[in-house]
Design an enzyme around this catalytic site. Structure first.
Site, mmCIF file in Angstrom:
data_model
loop_
_atom_site.group_PDB
_atom_site.id
_atom_site.type_symbol
_atom_site.label_atom_id
_atom_site.label_comp_id
_atom_site.label_asym_id
_atom_site.label_seq_id
_atom_site.Cartn_x
_atom_site.Cartn_y
_atom_site.Cartn_z
ATOM 1 N N ASP A 157 0.768 -1.190 -0.077
ATOM 2 C CA ASP A 157 -0.127 0.030 0.001
ATOM 3 C C ASP A 157 1.034 1.212 -0.131
ATOM 4 O OD1 ASP A 157 -2.661 1.451 0.258
ATOM 5 O OD2 ASP A 157 -1.967 1.913 2.300
ATOM 6 N N SER A 201 -6.641 5.988 -0.177
ATOM 7 C CA SER A 201 -6.945 4.901 -1.042
ATOM 8 C C SER A 201 -8.507 4.684 -1.007
ATOM 9 C CB SER A 201 -6.342 3.743 -0.229
ATOM 10 O OG SER A 201 -4.874 3.939 -0.161
ATOM 11 N N GLN A 234 -4.848 -0.560 -7.309
ATOM 12 C CA GLN A 234 -5.426 0.286 -6.411
ATOM 13 C C GLN A 234 -5.984 1.679 -6.895
ATOM 14 O OE1 GLN A 234 -3.044 2.661 -3.338
ATOM 15 N NE2 GLN A 234 -4.000 1.084 -1.963
#
Length: 304
Positions: A221, A244, A294
């Site tokens: 991430d 995110s 993502q």
């Protein structure tokens, strides 16, 4: 799965930052090897676990990778011990988490088949759902060949600078991970943006495939969505909001996170207040070990 992941006593070896000997994995257990940042505690309720997610770039917001890793760690606990390993996860970030309060992870069994199992994980803080994840596990399957592209031809980690020098020296990401970015070519930034960096844990990890998968989710991430910020500079400039929205991963092969992996991050598109990025992890043998996608909210003040 190793007891380290659920908060039981872990080895007490002290972390030793790795300097010389870049080609060798670090020896002593580091924060992630001890279960720090990614461990969850069992509660009195069946299928419910509790953890704390450390802060990310903003001190008041938790790092999303910690929530991903803890949710996956909780899911692993209910899969059994017949050798099933995670092969994919799909998560939505619903609300920001606070590092000051615990997060409760509830794991529900969706399906247990002969080869595949599915778990649904809900993370709740202050009575509000903050993250939802579905994780699928499978028995290893032998036979057949592999087809994949070649690993990007870039310099190894030896001699590259620490690309996280902008983070405080005591930030959990900086104390747990080595992150060495391959220099990008000079010139204007247009179209697809690509960043490549070598990453590994500071300190060794136990020989537990589930633990390594959770650490991979934790790592994935940090640099992915921020690849879209290359035109604006690092660290994040004033007036830029990045958060995110969802996160998907596919685990192709087992990987050791205390050995160098090349993380290729590509920001493909940006617009309508969103940005989409793709990532791939490669080991030094040239094997593609995981893929990531993502989407993130991206708002630059003054652009609408």
């Amino acid at each position: 799965m190793s007891g380290i992941m659920v908060g039981e006593p872990a080895p007490v070896d002290e972390c030793e930052p790795s300097g010389a000997g870049d080609a060798r994995p670090p020896v002593a257990l580091g924060p992630l090897g001890k279960g720090e940042h990614i461990s969850v505690q069992e509660t009195r309720e069946a299928g419910v676990f509790e953890g704390h997610c450390h802060s990310g770039r903003a001190a008041v917001r938790s790092y999303g990778g910690a929530a991903l890793a803890q949710a996956l760690a909780a899911a692993h606990r209910g899969v059994g011990d017949d050798g099933r390993v995670v092969h994919s996860l799909h998560a939505y970030f619903l609300r920001a988490l606070s590092p000051q309060r615990p997060v409760r992870y509830t794991v529900d069994t969706v399906r247990d088949g002969r080869s595949y199992s599915m778990r649904h994980i809900t993370a709740v803080q202050d009575g509000k759902e903050s993250l939802m994840m579905s994780a699928s596990f499978k028995l290893p399957q032998g036979g057949g060949g592999w087809r994949q592209p070649d690993r990007p031809d870039v310099p190894g980690p030896e001699g590259l600078d620490n690309a996280w020098a902008f983070r405080p020296t005591d930030h959990p990401l900086r104390t747990a991970l080595e992150y060495r970015e391959v220099p990008r070519p000079a010139g204007p930034v247009t179209g697809e943006i690509t960043r490549l960096a070598w990453v590994r844990t500071i300190g060794a990890l136990p020989d537990d495939p589930a633990l390594h998968a959770c650490v991979l989710a934790y790592v994935s991430d940090a640099p992915l969505a921020p690849t879209a910020l290359v035109p604006y500079g690092e660290p994040r400039p004033r007036g830029v909001t990045l958060a995110s929205l969802d996160h998907a991963m596919w685990f192709h092969r087992p990987a050791r996170l205390d050995e160098w992996l090349l993380y290729e991050c590509r920001s493909r598109v940006c617009g309508d207040g969103r940005t989409l990025a793709h990532g791939e992890f490669w080991n030094r043998a040239g094997e593609l070990v995981a893929s990531v996608t993502q989407e993130a909210l991206l708002h630059v003040r003054g652009t609408g």
